[in-house]
Design a protein around this motif. Structure first.
Motif, short mmCIF file in Angstrom:
data_model
loop_
_atom_site.label_atom_id
_atom_site.label_comp_id
_atom_site.label_asym_id
_atom_site.label_seq_id
_atom_site.Cartn_x
_atom_site.Cartn_y
_atom_site.Cartn_z
N SER A 285 63.64 77.45 27.33
CA SER A 285 64.74 76.54 27.59
C SER A 285 66.04 77.09 27.03
O SER A 285 66.06 77.79 26.03
CB SER A 285 64.44 75.16 27.02
N SER A 286 67.13 76.76 27.70
CA SER A 286 68.44 77.28 27.34
C SER A 286 68.88 76.77 25.98
O SER A 286 68.77 75.57 25.70
CB SER A 286 69.46 76.84 28.40
N PRO A 287 69.38 77.65 25.10
CA PRO A 287 69.82 77.19 23.79
C PRO A 287 71.06 76.30 23.87
O PRO A 287 71.37 75.60 22.92
CB PRO A 287 70.11 78.49 23.02
N THR A 288 71.78 76.32 24.98
CA THR A 288 72.98 75.49 25.09
C THR A 288 72.67 74.06 25.53
O THR A 288 73.52 73.20 25.44
CB THR A 288 73.98 76.12 26.09
N VAL A 289 71.45 73.81 26.01
CA VAL A 289 71.06 72.47 26.41
C VAL A 289 70.14 71.92 25.32
O VAL A 289 69.10 72.50 25.03
CB VAL A 289 70.33 72.48 27.77
N PRO A 290 70.51 70.80 24.72
CA PRO A 290 69.71 70.25 23.62
C PRO A 290 68.47 69.51 24.12
O PRO A 290 68.40 68.28 24.08
CB PRO A 290 70.69 69.31 22.92
N VAL A 291 67.49 70.25 24.58
CA VAL A 291 66.24 69.65 25.08
C VAL A 291 65.28 69.49 23.90
O VAL A 291 65.26 70.31 22.99
CB VAL A 291 65.64 70.52 26.21
N ARG B 168 66.71 71.95 34.64
CA ARG B 168 66.16 73.30 34.48
C ARG B 168 65.65 73.50 33.05
O ARG B 168 64.54 74.01 32.84
CB ARG B 168 67.23 74.34 34.81
N ALA B 169 66.43 73.10 32.07
CA ALA B 169 66.02 73.27 30.67
C ALA B 169 64.80 72.41 30.34
O ALA B 169 63.87 72.87 29.65
CB ALA B 169 67.18 72.91 29.74
N ALA B 170 64.76 71.18 30.84
CA ALA B 170 63.62 70.30 30.57
C ALA B 170 62.35 70.83 31.24
O ALA B 170 61.27 70.83 30.64
CB ALA B 170 63.94 68.88 31.01
N VAL B 171 62.47 71.28 32.48
CA VAL B 171 61.31 71.84 33.19
C VAL B 171 60.82 73.11 32.49
O VAL B 171 59.62 73.29 32.28
CB VAL B 171 61.63 72.12 34.68
N ALA B 172 61.74 73.98 32.10
CA ALA B 172 61.35 75.21 31.40
C ALA B 172 60.59 74.89 30.12
O ALA B 172 59.55 75.50 29.83
CB ALA B 172 62.58 76.06 31.09
N ALA B 173 61.08 73.91 29.36
CA ALA B 173 60.41 73.53 28.12
C ALA B 173 59.03 72.93 28.40
O ALA B 173 58.06 73.20 27.68
CB ALA B 173 61.28 72.56 27.33
N LEU B 174 58.93 72.10 29.43
CA LEU B 174 57.65 71.50 29.79
C LEU B 174 56.64 72.57 30.20
O LEU B 174 55.50 72.58 29.73
CB LEU B 174 57.83 70.49 30.91
N LEU B 175 57.05 73.49 31.05
CA LEU B 175 56.14 74.55 31.51
C LEU B 175 55.73 75.46 30.34
O LEU B 175 54.57 75.90 30.26
CB LEU B 175 56.77 75.36 32.63
N GLU B 176 56.66 75.71 29.45
CA GLU B 176 56.36 76.52 28.26
C GLU B 176 55.30 75.80 27.40
O GLU B 176 54.35 76.41 26.92
CB GLU B 176 57.65 76.73 27.47
N ARG B 177 55.46 74.50 27.24
CA ARG B 177 54.50 73.70 26.47
C ARG B 177 53.13 73.72 27.14
O ARG B 177 52.10 73.90 26.49
CB ARG B 177 55.02 72.27 26.33
N PHE B 178 53.10 73.52 28.45
CA PHE B 178 51.84 73.60 29.18
C PHE B 178 51.16 74.94 28.90
O PHE B 178 49.98 75.00 28.61
CB PHE B 178 52.07 73.47 30.69
N GLN B 179 51.92 76.00 29.03
CA GLN B 179 51.36 77.33 28.86
C GLN B 179 50.83 77.53 27.44
O GLN B 179 49.76 78.11 27.24
CB GLN B 179 52.39 78.39 29.22
N GLN B 180 51.55 77.03 26.44
CA GLN B 180 51.10 77.14 25.05
C GLN B 180 49.78 76.41 24.84
O GLN B 180 49.00 76.78 23.97
CB GLN B 180 52.16 76.57 24.10
N GLU B 181 49.52 75.39 25.63
CA GLU B 181 48.29 74.60 25.51
C GLU B 181 47.16 75.14 26.39
O GLU B 181 46.10 74.52 26.48
CB GLU B 181 48.56 73.14 25.81
N GLY B 182 47.36 76.27 27.05
CA GLY B 182 46.30 76.90 27.82
C GLY B 182 46.28 76.54 29.29
O GLY B 182 45.35 76.91 30.01
#
Length: 171
Positions: free
Chosen positions: A8-14, A113-127
């Motif tokens: 997620s983008s560092p400029t968007v406070p997600v 975009r930032a929220a989706v990126a963070a969500l997908l990153e979280r999904f991936q971290q959880e397998g």
């Protein structure tokens, strides 16, 4: 999904959402995602279920951007579900992106975009290795940037309790 999502983008406070965000996520879903807004009874049912599912041991994950005046400016919420494992999903986990919504006043700022990126990153971290969603024509280019592709094999069916009835919130 073939590409790893960008962080997620560092400029968007997600931030990750918790049970206290369930009301706002439910409101954004009703207002911006569903074809017809939910009535108060259905909003209450969804809010209660989502709060529980966002809690410890729940299957919901969400990332949100707070609005400066209170409430949420944007959210991306998904559900993790189990499948039988296989080579492409060795943990047997799939993630379905269920809600992506941005308040009209906060669009075109990269919040979704930032929220989706963070969500997908979280999904991936959880397998999670199988990612699914339904995309509007307007949102499809955003999801394509993350590596989502159309799949003509996907089909969908909704069955109500009775042909002429819809379930009530109190059932």
């Amino acid at each position: 999904m073939t590409h790893r999502p960008e962080p997620s983008s560092p400029t968007v406070p997600v931030r990750p959402a918790g049970p206290a965000d369930a009301g706002e996520i439910t409101r954004l879903r009703s207002t911006y995602v569903l074809s017809e807004p939910l009535g108060e009874d259905w909003l209450a049912v969804c809010r209660e279920q989502l709060a529980e599912r966002l809690g410890p041991g729940g299957d919901a994950r969400a990332h949100v951007v707070d609005a400066p005046a209170g409430g949420l400016a944007a959210c991306a919420m998904g559900l993790i579900h189990r499948l039988l494992p296989g080579p492409r999903y060795p943990e047997g986990l799939a993630g379905r992106v269920h809600v992506v919504a941005t308040e009209a006043a906060y669009r075109r700022r990269g919040y979704a975009r930032a929220a989706v990126a963070a969500l997908l990153e979280r999904f991936q971290q959880e397998g999670v290795t199988l990612f699914e969603l339904h995309a509007s024509d307007e949102a499809a280019p955003l999801y394509a940037e993350f590596g989502f592709a159309s799949d003509p094999a996907m089909m969908r069916m909704t069955r109500l309790v009775a042909p002429d009835a819809s379930p009530r919130p109190d059932r």
